[in-house]
Design a protein around this motif. Structure first.
Motif, PDB file in Angstrom:
ATOM      1  N   PRO A  32     -25.627  -6.418   6.393  1.00 20.04           N
ATOM      2  CA  PRO A  32     -26.269  -5.665   7.482  1.00 20.04           C
ATOM      3  C   PRO A  32     -27.131  -4.549   6.922  1.00 20.04           C
ATOM      4  O   PRO A  32     -26.880  -4.026   5.833  1.00 20.04           O
ATOM      5  CB  PRO A  32     -25.087  -5.124   8.296  1.00 20.04           C
ATOM      6  CG  PRO A  32     -23.932  -5.128   7.347  1.00 20.04           C
ATOM      7  CD  PRO A  32     -24.159  -6.276   6.417  1.00 20.04           C
ATOM      8  N   VAL A  33     -28.135  -4.178   7.678  1.00 15.39           N
ATOM      9  CA  VAL A  33     -29.079  -3.146   7.262  1.00 15.39           C
ATOM     10  C   VAL A  33     -28.697  -1.811   7.889  1.00 15.39           C
ATOM     11  O   VAL A  33     -28.400  -1.736   9.084  1.00 15.39           O
ATOM     12  CB  VAL A  33     -30.513  -3.535   7.675  1.00 15.39           C
ATOM     13  CG1 VAL A  33     -31.468  -2.357   7.523  1.00 15.39           C
ATOM     14  CG2 VAL A  33     -30.997  -4.732   6.854  1.00 15.39           C
ATOM     15  N   ALA A  34     -28.694  -0.768   7.078  1.00 12.98           N
ATOM     16  CA  ALA A  34     -28.551   0.598   7.568  1.00 12.98           C
ATOM     17  C   ALA A  34     -29.808   1.364   7.169  1.00 12.98           C
ATOM     18  O   ALA A  34     -30.220   1.319   6.004  1.00 12.98           O
ATOM     19  CB  ALA A  34     -27.316   1.263   6.969  1.00 12.98           C
ATOM     20  N   LEU A  35     -30.424   2.023   8.121  1.00 13.28           N
ATOM     21  CA  LEU A  35     -31.625   2.796   7.839  1.00 13.28           C
ATOM     22  C   LEU A  35     -31.253   4.209   7.416  1.00 13.28           C
ATOM     23  O   LEU A  35     -30.455   4.880   8.082  1.00 13.28           O
ATOM     24  CB  LEU A  35     -32.539   2.858   9.061  1.00 13.28           C
ATOM     25  CG  LEU A  35     -33.134   1.546   9.577  1.00 13.28           C
ATOM     26  CD1 LEU A  35     -34.119   1.832  10.713  1.00 13.28           C
ATOM     27  CD2 LEU A  35     -33.817   0.770   8.460  1.00 13.28           C
ATOM     28  N   LEU A  36     -31.846   4.670   6.315  1.00  6.95           N
ATOM     29  CA  LEU A  36     -31.747   6.055   5.873  1.00  6.95           C
ATOM     30  C   LEU A  36     -33.066   6.731   6.223  1.00  6.95           C
ATOM     31  O   LEU A  36     -34.137   6.274   5.799  1.00  6.95           O
ATOM     32  CB  LEU A  36     -31.506   6.136   4.368  1.00  6.95           C
ATOM     33  CG  LEU A  36     -30.299   5.372   3.807  1.00  6.95           C
ATOM     34  CD1 LEU A  36     -30.193   5.584   2.303  1.00  6.95           C
ATOM     35  CD2 LEU A  36     -29.009   5.801   4.498  1.00  6.95           C
ATOM     36  N   LEU A  37     -32.998   7.816   6.997  1.00  8.51           N
ATOM     37  CA  LEU A  37     -34.205   8.463   7.512  1.00  8.51           C
ATOM     38  C   LEU A  37     -34.294   9.878   6.937  1.00  8.51           C
ATOM     39  O   LEU A  37     -33.497  10.739   7.282  1.00  8.51           O
ATOM     40  CB  LEU A  37     -34.165   8.490   9.037  1.00  8.51           C
ATOM     41  CG  LEU A  37     -34.080   7.068   9.629  1.00  8.51           C
ATOM     42  CD1 LEU A  37     -33.121   7.006  10.791  1.00  8.51           C
ATOM     43  CD2 LEU A  37     -35.447   6.583  10.043  1.00  8.51           C
ATOM     44  N   PRO A  38     -35.258  10.131   6.043  1.00 10.88           N
ATOM     45  CA  PRO A  38     -35.308  11.409   5.328  1.00 10.88           C
ATOM     46  C   PRO A  38     -35.834  12.559   6.165  1.00 10.88           C
ATOM     47  O   PRO A  38     -36.441  12.371   7.227  1.00 10.88           O
ATOM     48  CB  PRO A  38     -36.246  11.111   4.159  1.00 10.88           C
ATOM     49  CG  PRO A  38     -37.135  10.018   4.656  1.00 10.88           C
ATOM     50  CD  PRO A  38     -36.276   9.186   5.573  1.00 10.88           C
ATOM     51  N   LEU A 120     -27.478   3.819  11.457  1.00 14.66           N
ATOM     52  CA  LEU A 120     -28.566   4.752  11.168  1.00 14.66           C
ATOM     53  C   LEU A 120     -27.968   6.023  10.585  1.00 14.66           C
ATOM     54  O   LEU A 120     -26.948   6.522  11.067  1.00 14.66           O
ATOM     55  CB  LEU A 120     -29.341   5.090  12.443  1.00 14.66           C
ATOM     56  CG  LEU A 120     -29.959   3.924  13.208  1.00 14.66           C
ATOM     57  CD1 LEU A 120     -30.445   4.391  14.584  1.00 14.66           C
ATOM     58  CD2 LEU A 120     -31.120   3.314  12.434  1.00 14.66           C
ATOM     59  N   LEU A 121     -28.622   6.552   9.554  1.00 19.37           N
ATOM     60  CA  LEU A 121     -28.183   7.798   8.936  1.00 19.37           C
ATOM     61  C   LEU A 121     -29.410   8.648   8.661  1.00 19.37           C
ATOM     62  O   LEU A 121     -30.237   8.311   7.809  1.00 19.37           O
ATOM     63  CB  LEU A 121     -27.419   7.509   7.632  1.00 19.37           C
ATOM     64  CG  LEU A 121     -27.026   8.704   6.754  1.00 19.37           C
ATOM     65  CD1 LEU A 121     -26.223   9.730   7.544  1.00 19.37           C
ATOM     66  CD2 LEU A 121     -26.222   8.230   5.545  1.00 19.37           C
ATOM     67  N   GLY A 122     -29.562   9.742   9.413  1.00 15.52           N
ATOM     68  CA  GLY A 122     -30.738  10.586   9.286  1.00 15.52           C
ATOM     69  C   GLY A 122     -30.414  11.917   8.641  1.00 15.52           C
ATOM     70  O   GLY A 122     -29.404  12.547   8.955  1.00 15.52           O
ATOM     71  N   HIS A 123     -31.267  12.335   7.728  1.00 19.79           N
ATOM     72  CA  HIS A 123     -31.118  13.601   7.011  1.00 19.79           C
ATOM     73  C   HIS A 123     -31.993  14.643   7.694  1.00 19.79           C
ATOM     74  O   HIS A 123     -33.205  14.491   7.782  1.00 19.79           O
ATOM     75  CB  HIS A 123     -31.556  13.392   5.558  1.00 19.79           C
ATOM     76  CG  HIS A 123     -31.221  14.513   4.618  1.00 19.79           C
ATOM     77  ND1 HIS A 123     -31.801  15.760   4.693  1.00 19.79           N
ATOM     78  CD2 HIS A 123     -30.364  14.556   3.567  1.00 19.79           C
ATOM     79  CE1 HIS A 123     -31.325  16.519   3.729  1.00 19.79           C
ATOM     80  NE2 HIS A 123     -30.442  15.820   3.019  1.00 19.79           N
ATOM     81  N   ALA A 298     -36.220   4.394   5.376  1.00 23.61           N
ATOM     82  CA  ALA A 298     -37.359   4.280   6.292  1.00 23.61           C
ATOM     83  C   ALA A 298     -37.989   5.651   6.459  1.00 23.61           C
ATOM     84  O   ALA A 298     -37.763   6.356   7.447  1.00 23.61           O
ATOM     85  CB  ALA A 298     -36.905   3.721   7.641  1.00 23.61           C
ATOM     86  N   GLY A 299     -38.791   6.031   5.478  1.00 23.05           N
ATOM     87  CA  GLY A 299     -39.445   7.324   5.504  1.00 23.05           C
ATOM     88  C   GLY A 299     -40.298   7.480   4.269  1.00 23.05           C
ATOM     89  O   GLY A 299     -40.314   6.605   3.397  1.00 23.05           O
ATOM     90  N   PRO A 300     -41.009   8.589   4.154  1.00 22.15           N
ATOM     91  CA  PRO A 300     -41.854   8.806   2.983  1.00 22.15           C
ATOM     92  C   PRO A 300     -41.027   9.121   1.743  1.00 22.15           C
ATOM     93  O   PRO A 300     -39.969   9.737   1.827  1.00 22.15           O
ATOM     94  CB  PRO A 300     -42.711  10.015   3.386  1.00 22.15           C
ATOM     95  CG  PRO A 300     -41.859  10.760   4.355  1.00 22.15           C
ATOM     96  CD  PRO A 300     -41.086   9.706   5.111  1.00 22.15           C
ATOM     97  N   GLY A 301     -41.503   8.673   0.597  1.00 24.20           N
ATOM     98  CA  GLY A 301     -40.825   8.972  -0.650  1.00 24.20           C
ATOM     99  C   GLY A 301     -39.580   8.136  -0.883  1.00 24.20           C
ATOM    100  O   GLY A 301     -39.287   7.194  -0.146  1.00 24.20           O
ATOM    101  N   ARG A 302     -38.831   8.525  -1.919  1.00 23.02           N
ATOM    102  CA  ARG A 302     -37.625   7.783  -2.307  1.00 23.02           C
ATOM    103  C   ARG A 302     -36.447   8.713  -2.565  1.00 23.02           C
ATOM    104  O   ARG A 302     -35.516   8.374  -3.297  1.00 23.02           O
ATOM    105  CB  ARG A 302     -37.910   6.947  -3.561  1.00 23.02           C
ATOM    106  CG  ARG A 302     -38.962   5.886  -3.339  1.00 23.02           C
ATOM    107  CD  ARG A 302     -39.103   4.968  -4.522  1.00 23.02           C
ATOM    108  NE  ARG A 302     -39.930   3.811  -4.183  1.00 23.02           N
ATOM    109  CZ  ARG A 302     -40.056   2.739  -4.935  1.00 23.02           C
ATOM    110  NH1 ARG A 302     -39.430   2.661  -6.096  1.00 23.02           N
ATOM    111  NH2 ARG A 302     -40.821   1.731  -4.552  1.00 23.02           N
ATOM    112  N   GLY A 303     -36.478   9.893  -1.957  1.00 25.20           N
ATOM    113  CA  GLY A 303     -35.430  10.875  -2.205  1.00 25.20           C
ATOM    114  C   GLY A 303     -34.037  10.390  -1.847  1.00 25.20           C
ATOM    115  O   GLY A 303     -33.096  10.537  -2.632  1.00 25.20           O
ATOM    116  N   LEU A 304     -33.882   9.799  -0.659  1.00 28.11           N
ATOM    117  CA  LEU A 304     -32.565   9.327  -0.240  1.00 28.11           C
ATOM    118  C   LEU A 304     -32.138   8.093  -1.027  1.00 28.11           C
ATOM    119  O   LEU A 304     -30.942   7.884  -1.270  1.00 28.11           O
ATOM    120  CB  LEU A 304     -32.550   9.034   1.265  1.00 28.11           C
ATOM    121  CG  LEU A 304     -32.814  10.240   2.182  1.00 28.11           C
ATOM    122  CD1 LEU A 304     -32.576   9.854   3.635  1.00 28.11           C
ATOM    123  CD2 LEU A 304     -31.957  11.443   1.802  1.00 28.11           C
ATOM    124  N   SER A 305     -33.104   7.278  -1.438  1.00 31.39           N
ATOM    125  CA  SER A 305     -32.785   6.113  -2.270  1.00 31.39           C
ATOM    126  C   SER A 305     -32.195   6.556  -3.602  1.00 31.39           C
ATOM    127  O   SER A 305     -31.208   5.979  -4.094  1.00 31.39           O
ATOM    128  CB  SER A 305     -34.037   5.269  -2.514  1.00 31.39           C
ATOM    129  OG  SER A 305     -34.521   4.710  -1.310  1.00 31.39           O
TER     130      SER A 305
END
Length: 354
Positions: A32-38, A120-123, A298-305
């Protein structure tokens, strides 16, 4: 602006991204896919602008947000696309609305590929984008909340944030009522926030002791008491807009647990969100304790990755990480090629296996 299907030239950098994506997808099928939103700190000038007018779903969702923001949305869009913006991209009036808009648009883009996120997990401001993607807020109401928030916070005293290579416990002796832990991003990655002078003094003390410190792109002391008097005035605005049960579980960085119906319905929770400490690492631990996921940033950059790749479940290969933005943007074709690589990787991963 013309809209065409997702396409674009493949650069050497994007070819490497494709190879990594293929490897990650091959190891685990149908996770399953979980979106990380920076959130704040991920922004940069013209972030994801190479997708605008090129990727139809992204463009449509972004315009939906800008239109919901009315005249201010038109100004934000013009500043975002301009070579020289009217306001600095790190200013609260630009970074926060644009991060919300881009996170939301990339989330909708993933959905346009036939992918339905399981979590969904948003920062920081990313949590508001997550709530909008999940249907807690309508786009119109969320846009109103975001604009109200940033106008209020624009009046807060000058301040900022710094990222420190240390744990929150290790930093405790350096903190006071002004400079506080704003975010726990990883075991040895902590963000501090506070008024300008006090934060600078703490940063200098840490550097003298050999601790690695770097500034976070922010002109306001987000997630600190310094902005509390300005943020809490939003309670009445939030009480006036409808809030619905989420269609997808939202893992909160404030509570480090899935949002409850009570929290979703509470306007004080949302008003306090830009003041509350961001507990990204505990929230990520809770998410990955619930199962294996393909974590899509799902956002700009790769910080959460980069943060997520430190987690034991990811290092073991139980869960994977897939950013939608390139490591370096040399031109708009890099953003298009990286997004296309991610789309192909997710398609392969979700294909039924015999």
């Amino acid at each position: 602006m013309p809209q065409t299907p997702l396409a674009g030239p493949v650069t050497a950098a994007s070819a490497a991204d494709r190879a990594r994506c293929r490897g990650a997808a091959a190891r685990h099928a149908s996770r399953p896919v979980a979106l990380l939103l920076p959130g704040q700190g991920s922004q940069y000038p013209r972030m994801t602008a190479g997708l605008y007018g090129t990727v139809a779903a992204f463009t449509e969702a972004l315009d939906e947000v800008f239109d919901a923001m009315g005249r201010e949305g038109a100004r934000i869009r013009a500043d975002w696309l301009a070579e020289q913006s009217e306001l600095p991209m790190d200013h609260v009036l630009r970074a926060q609305p644009l991060l919300f808009a881009v996170d939301y648009a990339l989330g909708r883009t993933v959905e346009s590929w036939g992918v339905r996120p399981a979590a969904l997990l948003g920062h920081s401001i990313g949590e508001l984008a997550a709530a909008t993607l999940a249907g807690v807020f309508s786009v119109h109401d969320a846009a109103h909340v975001v604009l109200d928030r940033v106008v209020r916070l624009a009046h807060s005293p000058p301040g900022g944030m710094i990222a420190v290579a240390a744990s929150a416990d290790q930093l405790a002796p350096f903190l006071d009522c002004e400079v506080v832990v704003a975010a726990v991003n990883a075991p040895l990655q902590t963000v501090l926030a506070g008024p300008e002078g006090a934060l600078r003094a703490v940063g200098e003390r840490l550097r003298v002791r050999g601790v690695a410190v770097r500034p976070v792109p922010a002109l306001s002391p987000f997630h600190s008491p310094a902005i509390a008097p300005y943020a809490m005035g939003a309670t009445a605005v939030l009480a006036s807009v409808a809030r619905h049960s989420p269609a997808v579980p939202i893992h909160s960085c404030a509570t480090a647990a899935p949002l409850t119906a009570r929290e979703i319905a509470d306007p004080v929770y949302w008003a306090a969100q830009p003041v509350a400490k961001v507990r990204f690492w505990p929230a990520l631990q809770g998410l990955l304790a619930s199962g294996e996921f393909s974590l899509v940033e799902a956002g700009p950059g790769r910080g959460l990755s980069l943060l997520a790749r430190q987690h034991p479940a990811v290092r073991r290969g139980d869960s994977g990480v897939l950013p939608l933005s390139p490591r370096r943007v040399r031109g708009p074709e890099d953003e298009v090629a990286t997004l296309d690589a991610a789309r192909q990787a997710l398609r392969r991963e979700l294909e039924p296996r015999a």
